[in-house]
Write a protein that holds these residues in place. Sequence first.
Motif, PDB file in Angstrom:
ATOM      1  N   ALA A  13       0.828  -1.212   0.000  1.00  0.00           N
ATOM      2  CA  ALA A  13       0.000   0.000   0.000  1.00  0.00           C
ATOM      3  C   ALA A  13       0.858   1.255   0.000  1.00  0.00           C
ATOM      4  O   ALA A  13       0.563   2.226  -0.702  1.00  0.00           O
ATOM      5  CB  ALA A  13      -0.937  -0.016   1.207  1.00  0.00           C
ATOM      6  N   LEU A  14       1.927   1.256   0.775  1.00  0.00           N
ATOM      7  CA  LEU A  14       2.832   2.402   0.811  1.00  0.00           C
ATOM      8  C   LEU A  14       3.542   2.583  -0.528  1.00  0.00           C
ATOM      9  O   LEU A  14       3.722   3.706  -1.017  1.00  0.00           O
ATOM     10  CB  LEU A  14       3.857   2.227   1.922  1.00  0.00           C
ATOM     11  CG  LEU A  14       3.323   2.307   3.359  1.00  0.00           C
ATOM     12  CD1 LEU A  14       4.403   1.872   4.344  1.00  0.00           C
ATOM     13  CD2 LEU A  14       2.848   3.713   3.692  1.00  0.00           C
ATOM     14  N   SER A  15       3.943   1.461  -1.142  1.00  0.00           N
ATOM     15  CA  SER A  15       4.634   1.524  -2.425  1.00  0.00           C
ATOM     16  C   SER A  15       3.707   2.031  -3.529  1.00  0.00           C
ATOM     17  O   SER A  15       4.104   2.870  -4.357  1.00  0.00           O
ATOM     18  CB  SER A  15       5.178   0.141  -2.793  1.00  0.00           C
ATOM     19  OG  SER A  15       5.894   0.180  -4.002  1.00  0.00           O
ATOM     20  N   LYS A  16       2.475   1.553  -3.551  1.00  0.00           N
ATOM     21  CA  LYS A  16       1.514   2.006  -4.561  1.00  0.00           C
ATOM     22  C   LYS A  16       1.236   3.501  -4.416  1.00  0.00           C
ATOM     23  O   LYS A  16       1.114   4.222  -5.414  1.00  0.00           O
ATOM     24  CB  LYS A  16       0.218   1.208  -4.456  1.00  0.00           C
ATOM     25  CG  LYS A  16       0.303  -0.194  -5.042  1.00  0.00           C
ATOM     26  CD  LYS A  16      -1.058  -0.865  -5.049  1.00  0.00           C
ATOM     27  CE  LYS A  16      -1.002  -2.198  -5.783  1.00  0.00           C
ATOM     28  NZ  LYS A  16      -2.334  -2.853  -5.828  1.00  0.00           N
ATOM     29  N   THR A  52       3.553  -8.413  -4.663  1.00  0.00           N
ATOM     30  CA  THR A  52       3.151  -7.819  -5.922  1.00  0.00           C
ATOM     31  C   THR A  52       2.310  -8.823  -6.703  1.00  0.00           C
ATOM     32  O   THR A  52       2.529 -10.029  -6.609  1.00  0.00           O
ATOM     33  CB  THR A  52       4.371  -7.400  -6.764  1.00  0.00           C
ATOM     34  OG1 THR A  52       3.931  -6.816  -7.982  1.00  0.00           O
ATOM     35  CG2 THR A  52       5.257  -8.584  -7.070  1.00  0.00           C
ATOM     36  N   ASP A  53       1.336  -8.317  -7.426  1.00  0.00           N
ATOM     37  CA  ASP A  53       0.505  -9.133  -8.310  1.00  0.00           C
ATOM     38  C   ASP A  53       1.334  -9.417  -9.561  1.00  0.00           C
ATOM     39  O   ASP A  53       1.463  -8.564 -10.441  1.00  0.00           O
ATOM     40  CB  ASP A  53      -0.774  -8.368  -8.653  1.00  0.00           C
ATOM     41  CG  ASP A  53      -1.719  -9.163  -9.531  1.00  0.00           C
ATOM     42  OD1 ASP A  53      -1.282 -10.133 -10.176  1.00  0.00           O
ATOM     43  OD2 ASP A  53      -2.916  -8.810  -9.579  1.00  0.00           O
ATOM     44  N   ALA A  54       1.903 -10.607  -9.651  1.00  0.00           N
ATOM     45  CA  ALA A  54       2.911 -10.907 -10.668  1.00  0.00           C
ATOM     46  C   ALA A  54       2.421 -10.687 -12.099  1.00  0.00           C
ATOM     47  O   ALA A  54       3.187 -10.263 -12.967  1.00  0.00           O
ATOM     48  CB  ALA A  54       3.401 -12.344 -10.505  1.00  0.00           C
ATOM     49  N   LYS A  55       1.157 -10.960 -12.363  1.00  0.00           N
ATOM     50  CA  LYS A  55       0.648 -10.847 -13.730  1.00  0.00           C
ATOM     51  C   LYS A  55       0.298  -9.417 -14.112  1.00  0.00           C
ATOM     52  O   LYS A  55       0.040  -9.130 -15.277  1.00  0.00           O
ATOM     53  CB  LYS A  55      -0.566 -11.758 -13.924  1.00  0.00           C
ATOM     54  CG  LYS A  55      -0.220 -13.235 -13.953  1.00  0.00           C
ATOM     55  CD  LYS A  55      -1.418 -14.076 -14.330  1.00  0.00           C
ATOM     56  CE  LYS A  55      -1.056 -15.560 -14.418  1.00  0.00           C
ATOM     57  NZ  LYS A  55      -2.211 -16.400 -14.791  1.00  0.00           N
ATOM     58  N   ASN A  56       0.261  -8.524 -13.150  1.00  0.00           N
ATOM     59  CA  ASN A  56      -0.119  -7.142 -13.423  1.00  0.00           C
ATOM     60  C   ASN A  56       0.935  -6.151 -12.958  1.00  0.00           C
ATOM     61  O   ASN A  56       0.631  -4.995 -12.675  1.00  0.00           O
ATOM     62  CB  ASN A  56      -1.458  -6.833 -12.755  1.00  0.00           C
ATOM     63  CG  ASN A  56      -2.592  -7.666 -13.341  1.00  0.00           C
ATOM     64  OD1 ASN A  56      -2.975  -7.477 -14.490  1.00  0.00           O
ATOM     65  ND2 ASN A  56      -3.114  -8.596 -12.555  1.00  0.00           N
ATOM     66  N   GLU A  64       9.405  -4.846  -8.073  1.00  0.00           N
ATOM     67  CA  GLU A  64       8.396  -4.332  -7.134  1.00  0.00           C
ATOM     68  C   GLU A  64       8.639  -4.865  -5.731  1.00  0.00           C
ATOM     69  O   GLU A  64       8.511  -4.135  -4.741  1.00  0.00           O
ATOM     70  CB  GLU A  64       6.996  -4.713  -7.606  1.00  0.00           C
ATOM     71  CG  GLU A  64       6.434  -3.820  -8.687  1.00  0.00           C
ATOM     72  CD  GLU A  64       4.934  -3.955  -8.785  1.00  0.00           C
ATOM     73  OE1 GLU A  64       4.209  -3.200  -8.102  1.00  0.00           O
ATOM     74  OE2 GLU A  64       4.493  -4.833  -9.542  1.00  0.00           O
ATOM     75  N   THR A  65       8.984  -6.140  -5.641  1.00  0.00           N
ATOM     76  CA  THR A  65       9.264  -6.732  -4.328  1.00  0.00           C
ATOM     77  C   THR A  65      10.458  -6.048  -3.678  1.00  0.00           C
ATOM     78  O   THR A  65      10.428  -5.718  -2.481  1.00  0.00           O
ATOM     79  CB  THR A  65       9.529  -8.239  -4.479  1.00  0.00           C
ATOM     80  OG1 THR A  65       8.367  -8.882  -5.009  1.00  0.00           O
ATOM     81  CG2 THR A  65       9.884  -8.868  -3.138  1.00  0.00           C
ATOM     82  N   LEU A  66      11.506  -5.795  -4.450  1.00  0.00           N
ATOM     83  CA  LEU A  66      12.684  -5.123  -3.907  1.00  0.00           C
ATOM     84  C   LEU A  66      12.369  -3.689  -3.497  1.00  0.00           C
ATOM     85  O   LEU A  66      12.905  -3.191  -2.494  1.00  0.00           O
ATOM     86  CB  LEU A  66      13.813  -5.146  -4.927  1.00  0.00           C
ATOM     87  CG  LEU A  66      14.426  -6.530  -5.201  1.00  0.00           C
ATOM     88  CD1 LEU A  66      15.405  -6.459  -6.362  1.00  0.00           C
ATOM     89  CD2 LEU A  66      15.104  -7.084  -3.953  1.00  0.00           C
TER      90      LEU A  66
END
Length: 325
Positions: A13-16, A52-56, A64-66
């Motif tokens: 949520a913070l990253s988005k 992260t939603d891998a397909k999107n 994104e994970t990093l």
Amino acid sequence: MKVVDLHCDTLMALSKARQSGIEKTFGRNDLHVDLFKLKKGDYLLQCFAAFTDAKNSPSSPLIETLQEIDIFHEIMKVYASDMAPVYCFSDIERNREEGKISALLTIEDGGVTAGDLSVLRMMHQLGVRMITLTWNYENPIGYPATDFEKSATGSFRGLKEQGLAFLSEMENLGIMVDVSHLSDEGFYDVARHARKPFLASHSDSRSLSSHPRNLTDHMLKVLAEKGGIVGMNYCLTFLDEDRDRLRQRGAAETVADHIEHVRKVAGIDVIALGSDFDGIEETLDLADASKMHLLVDALERRGFSTGDMDKIFSQNALRFFREIL
């Protein structure tokens, strides 16, 4: 009542928010989890998932994970006087003595590693101490709990060959194995091959709500026999299929239903909390991390002892951490 929560999606949520040009401070914000709410809820430890939603993914799931892991370490630096990371069990004890909330970094969906053991080892070096093997998609490790159907070949889909190697290396590294989101056959593959206890960080009882993400009574018994734990999820979809009844009774009361059922079929020692905060939208009365007293009240009304509630809210999770970390 000290709280240990096995799963939240606050890093996502913070990253988005950051990617959309909105900078949310972790100290206090409009999310389910922030420092203010954790303090108010009397939290001892919060597990923070990098997900992260891998397909999107707009870039790549690994990037994104990093980015989310980077946010975790940023929070640990900025709020060092109030929170501290956990890399081994003694860190939890030291943080408690220093009056700090513990923060444990996890990954939701081991597929971001592409099943590569060298990437897994690097994640351990970055501080990851729990990995949910799958999310809602097939990955190099195994298959998700999206339905109860067999594959086109007529066989049930569990862990893949690389998934077994991944499981073994996680245990060697001291990374907790999380079977939430994993297929039923994957669950039993872990149960057959794991040398150490494993957990379902955010799942409920399938007897009370038939969502495939929930655990059957037999799975709960196996988890207990293996010394594992299940974190009760506050997601409304997992709590009750009758949404009108759920709204009328409230989330705290319905989570208490699941706790009571799990205690009946698998014993008190398997039960923990795994809110899924900031990964779920509607939460009703369990609005955020500051509202855990409502669950305490619901369990007290049912006659749960202080000792049993201590186990549910923190001690079962701490026992599990002590054995694995």
